[in-house]
Each structure stands twice: as C-alpha cells, then as structure tokens.
Write an enzyme that holds these catalytic residues in place. Structure first.
Site, PDB file in Angstrom:
ATOM      1  CG  ASP A 185       3.996  26.537 -13.111  1.00  0.00           C
ATOM      2  OD1 ASP A 185       4.636  26.669 -12.056  1.00  0.00           O
ATOM      3  OD2 ASP A 185       2.773  26.400 -13.138  1.00  0.00           O
ATOM      4  CG  HIS A 228       3.000  22.997 -11.012  1.00  0.00           C
ATOM      5  ND1 HIS A 228       3.416  23.997 -10.165  1.00  0.00           N
ATOM      6  CD2 HIS A 228       2.712  21.921 -10.216  1.00  0.00           C
ATOM      7  CE1 HIS A 228       3.405  23.553  -8.925  1.00  0.00           C
ATOM      8  NE2 HIS A 228       2.975  22.298  -8.933  1.00  0.00           N
ATOM      9  CE1 TYR A 242      -1.215  24.922 -14.792  1.00  0.00           C
ATOM     10  CE2 TYR A 242       1.021  25.552 -15.375  1.00  0.00           C
ATOM     11  CZ  TYR A 242      -0.004  25.517 -14.455  1.00  0.00           C
ATOM     12  OH  TYR A 242       0.166  26.072 -13.214  1.00  0.00           O
ATOM     13  CD  GLU A 274       6.648  30.162  -6.923  1.00  0.00           C
ATOM     14  OE1 GLU A 274       6.358  29.023  -7.331  1.00  0.00           O
ATOM     15  OE2 GLU A 274       7.601  30.394  -6.165  1.00  0.00           O
ATOM     16  CD  GLU A 312       3.093  27.303  -8.023  1.00  0.00           C
ATOM     17  OE1 GLU A 312       3.965  27.920  -7.367  1.00  0.00           O
ATOM     18  OE2 GLU A 312       3.323  26.814  -9.139  1.00  0.00           O
ATOM     19  CG  HIS A 339       6.483  26.401  -4.721  1.00  0.00           C
ATOM     20  ND1 HIS A 339       6.219  26.251  -6.078  1.00  0.00           N
ATOM     21  CD2 HIS A 339       6.730  25.148  -4.255  1.00  0.00           C
ATOM     22  CE1 HIS A 339       6.297  24.985  -6.397  1.00  0.00           C
ATOM     23  NE2 HIS A 339       6.602  24.287  -5.313  1.00  0.00           N
TER      24      HIS A 339
END
EC number: 1.17.4.1
Length: 379
Positions: free
Chosen positions: A123, A157, A161, A227, A261, A264
C-alpha cells in the site's frame, strides 16, 4: 493535553519583548523618500475553459479549474469515496488477539503474518505510484481530485495494517522486513517498483508516443494487476479464516479496504480506456503478454510460500487459480484478450465474502449507496 487545550490561548499569547526603538524626529520622517513601485499591467483576459479542451494527459485546459467537467464520472468517484470514510479504530480487535495467540495453527499464523507483511509494503508502493507517477501527469482536475483521495486511502490502509500489527503484539521489524528477506515477497514488490520507476525516469515526456505507451502500460499494471488482482486476491486468505469465525476484526477492516481498492481498480481501468481512446493508442500485445506472465509467475511463487502448508478451505492451487480467473475479468473490462483462457472461479464464495451488502457487487467493480464507516451495516 488535547489539541484544543494546547491552542486555546493561541491569540492570547503575549507578543515577544523587543528592544525599544527611538522615535525618529518629524523632520527625518519627512525627509525620507519612498521609492516608486512599478505596478504590473493588468493581465489579458483569458478565454473560458471548454470541457472539450480537457484530456487525461497533455490537455490544453486550465488545470486549476474544476468545471465544466469533461469526466463527470471522475467527480462521482470522488463523492462516492468520501462516503466510505472510516478508520481502523472503529473495529474491535479483542477477539482477534485471542484467535491469533490461542486458536490459529502455526500454518494459519504463517498465512496471516505473510499477508500482513505483503500488504504493509504494497500500500505504500501504491500510494507512491498515484502520488508521484500518475496524479501529476493528469491534466484534468476532476481526475486529480479523486486520485488525491486515493493517496489518502492508501495511507489509511497502511495505518490499518499497522494497527493490526500493534494490537496483536507482532514484531514490527520482522513483519516489515519480510519483503526484503523473503524472495517470494520481494519479487512482487520488485516487479511493481520496476514498473513504477519506468515512468519516473528523468526526461519522461508524455508528448512522445513511446513514453505515452509506457505510461499507459504502467498505469494499467497498477490498476488491473497490482490493485485489481494482487490486492483482491491478497485479502482472500484472511477471508478464508473469517469464514471459519477466526480473525474477524482484521477481516472486517480488510472488507473496508477492499471497498476502496475495487474503486481504485475501477477508476484506473476507466482512465486507461479513456486514455487509449483519446490518444488513439494501441498497447503492444507482446508487452501485455509479458506483463500477465510476469504477474502470474510472481503470484505463483508467492502462493507456494504463503500456503506451503494448506489451511482448512484454502490452498496455493486455489489462490493461483482465483488470480487467473480475476485476471481474465480485468482484461475483459479493459477490452483486452483474456490472458488465461478457461480459468475457473475456484473460490465462488469470495464474491459474496467481500460484498458489504448484497446489492454491492464488488467483484464486478460496481459500487453504489456508500455510507460513512460508522453507519455501515454488515450482512
């Protein structure tokens, strides 16, 4: 101290003490001559911006003027993205802590950690791609506006994580460095980095057809492969655990990320198609074949490392098979030939698994009726 408390007296702070300056006598003041300042002539008026003058790249319209829109769909992407606002702090992780330390098998912990290790780096790379290689080349502000939101989402994002890693008490240095020391992870990041660097080299000018082709291919790779396939496929091992009642907090956060995503991917595919039409550009078939083959080879090696021991309901063969099935779908959305003819949908549950509601078919990249993160209802 809160930010409000910290700055509450901002306008009440005393001015810093300064040395006293003796006043000038009136005669000295009168004797001072103020030099004349040249006033620049008023600029000539400009012609109004016409939507037809806008282009994806190499446009002739004013980049600072949002409307009239040439691409109203890009503005709608921006509005939809802002309806999907959320943070990882909204989702409870207490059960995940118990699951990770007491319920996951060693093979399942390896899968979970490997997925996080790949995503943490990916990311950041996606954020750099949009911010450095793509956004500054767009010559229509409605395109740039959505991509600015996309840069933010990639950062969000990454925070997600990191939030999972911190909450579970994982070794941050070990997780973040895996992509450097594990060849199968490094290969995926290295391939994406090479395609990013290809359009960041000095003297890269989109007025040259060769450079324009390279840019289109790079943007296609990041939208459809990086992606649209790798990220999409990358979440599925965690969703496999979620289906068995494990790591549900992490999986819920990945569902939010999946929603971003897929947008995107959908946006990138639409921009690439628009770019190819506007520039009357045909992508080199050999270059496309090489792109899909490289992506498949690196995904196959990653799958074998990720699932060196199959976990219940998920294996390396299923992972790679689903990558090929999704790759065919992305190619069709781009109007290209399928790279893996005959690839089957080996994970039929994945489509429903990543849908926040049944009316949102994320696998088809169709997104409707967004809500703020705190108001989302989950099936």
């Amino acid at each position: 101290m809160s930010a409000v408390e910290l700055f509450a007296d901002w306008d009440e702070r005393p001015a810093p003490a300064t040395a006293a300056v003796p006043a000038m006598p009136p005669a000295a003041v009168a004797a001072q001559v103020v030099p004349a300042v040249a006033v620049p002539p008023a600029p000539a008026t400009l012609a109004p911006v016409a939507a037809a003058d806008k282009r994806v790249v190499n446009g002739r319209a004013d980049i600072n003027q949002l409307a009239p829109f040439r691409y109203p769909w890009a503005w709608q992407f921006f509005l939809n993205a802002n309806r999907n606002h959320w943070t990882p702090l909204e989702i409870g992780m207490a059960q995940d802590v118990t699951d990770y330390h007491h319920r996951l098998t060693p093979a399942e912990r390896h899968v979970f950690e490997t997925v996080l290790a790949y995503l943490t780096t990916s990311d950041v790379l996606a954020m750099r791609n949009i911010g450095l290689a793509v956004m500054e080349k767009m010559s229509a502000p409605e395109l740039q506006l959505y991509q600015a939101r996309q840069v933010y989402e990639e950062a969000l994002h990454t925070w997600t994580y990191q939030h999972c890693i911190e909450t579970l008490g994982l070794d941050q240095a070990e997780i973040y460095n895996r992509y450097r020391v594990v060849p199968e992870l490094h290969a995926k990041i290295a391939l994406a980095s090479r395609r990013l660097d290809a359009v960041l080299r000095p003297g890269f000018d989109l007025a040259e057809r060769e450079h324009l082709h390279d840019f289109a291919l790079s943007y296609l790779f990041f939208a459809a492969v990086f992606e649209g396939c790798w990220f999409y496929n990358g979440f599925s091992p965690i969703f496999a655990l979620q289906r068995r009642g494990l790591m549900k907090g992490t999986a819920e956060q990945l569902q939010y990320i999946m929603r971003d995503e897929v947008m995107h991917c959908a946006f990138g595919i639409r921009v690439v198609r628009q770019l190819l039409r506007e520039e009357q550009l045909t992508l080199d078939p050999a270059a496309l074949t090489a792109m899909w083959q490289e992506a498949d080879a690196t995904e196959a090696a990653y799958a074998r490392h990720l699932l060196r021991e199959p976990i219940l309901g998920y294996s390396a063969e299923l992972h790679l098979g689903q990558f090929r099935f999704v790759a065919n779908r992305r190619a069709r959305q781009l109007g290209l030939a399928e790279p893996f003819p005959g690839a089957a949908n080996v994970l039929p549950w994945l489509d429903e698994q990543v849908n926040l509601r049944k009316e949102k078919n994320f696998f088809e990249t169709r997104v409707t009726e967004y809500q703020t993160g705190g108001a989302l209802a989950w099936d």
